[in-house]
Scaffold this active site. Structure first.
Site: not given
Length: 305
Positions: A46-48, A50, A181
């Site tokens: 997961l992106d930071p 998120a 995104r």
């Protein structure tokens, strides 16, 4: 002499609620330290920015974590219209601004119809995909842009939750490899004004839902190791989609020593993979190699005990 692994032999699956602002690896390492686990891994970054469901596999569970990599996922996201950033999210630098036209719920739902089913995406530069051995986000931070191959992904469902003057919220179910995104940017482009995401939360991945998630603070508040290990799911939840086979003592022993064994394979055909059990104990995975015959595929280290 083999180097002894530090930590405890913890085995199982933790449904971690990843906090915002930390990388998936940082959250993983914090969880590993809390459980004092010898070995740990997660099943999809997961992106930071998120938050949400990050299944963490401890010990023997890491052997089967790959079965979640191809799983469908459900996300909730907020899309801010009229502003395009270089990362596709609120953490990036603004590169374009556009006027947002008056939009009704029907306008947004009409555009969403274009993004149902199989679609094409160009992965973002700010991603962990690699180009000539380097991660794309490393190149992006150097100001470089490289060609990325178009990939086909599937949006199974996109449900509009909220519509505001210059933003909307979505819940989407997508196939593996889908960048939310990029999906938000493409929807914003189709609406004529561009956009980026300002919030992203993963609610489901494969068989796991947000119902069983626990945050790091909740785990830290548990009184001890026994209480922490009690919240873990068993290793075989990762392969619950496979049919089970129950072995007798002789078959279990042969498989544990790397040999094929005669087993009642039921409806399983040659080439299929099955979960293997002795009594109620999970032993690992086996491959059906012929009529009433199974070979070991991926076994727990305790299968020979």
């Amino acid at each position: 002499m083999a180097r002894r692994r530090r930590g405890l032999p913890v085995n199982g699956v933790l449904l971690l609620d990843k906090p915002q602002g930390v990388s998936s690896n940082h959250a993983l390492q914090r969880a590993r330290r809390l459980f004092q686990a010898q070995k740990a891994g997660h099943t999809g970054t997961l992106d930071p920015m998120a938050t949400g469901l990050l299944p963490v596999c401890f010990g023997e569970a890491t052997k089967f974590s790959a079965h979640l990599l191809a799983a469908d996922k459900v996300y909730r996201t907020r899309v801010e219209l009229g502003v395009i950033t270089d990362t596709g999210d609120a953490e990036g630098a603004v590169v374009e601004r556009h006027e947002v036209p008056p939009l009704t719920r029907g306008d947004v739902e009409g555009v969403l119809e274009q993004f149902h089913g199989e679609i094409e995406q160009v992965p973002p530069m700010y991603s962990a995909l690699k180009h000539q051995g380097r991660k794309l986000y490393e190149l992006a931070r150097e100001g470089r842009t490289v060609e990325r191959a178009v990939r086909r992904v599937t949006v199974y469902d996109a449900r509009l939750l909220v519509v505001e003057d210059a933003a909307f919220e979505l819940e989407v179910r997508v196939s593996k490899g889908t960048y939310i995104r990029t999906l938000a940017e493409d929807i914003g482009r189709a609406l004529g004004c561009g956009g980026h995401i300002s919030a992203l939360r993963r609610l489901e991945t494969g068989p796991f839902t947000s119902d069983g998630m626990l945050g790091l603070e909740t785990l830290e508040a548990l009184p001890g190791q026994a209480e922490r290990e009690a919240v873990l799911l068993p290793v075989d939840v990762l392969v619950a989609h496979l049919l089970p086979l129950v072995l007798d003592a002789d078959a279990a022993g042969r498989l544990a020593h790397g040999q094929s064994a005669r087993v009642d394979t039921g409806a399983l055909a040659a080439g299929e993979t099955a979960r293997l059990y002795r009594d109620e104990a999970f032993l690992g995975l086996g491959t059906v190699t012929g009529p009433q015959e199974v070979a070991p595929k991926r076994l727990l280290s305790t299968a020979a005990d």
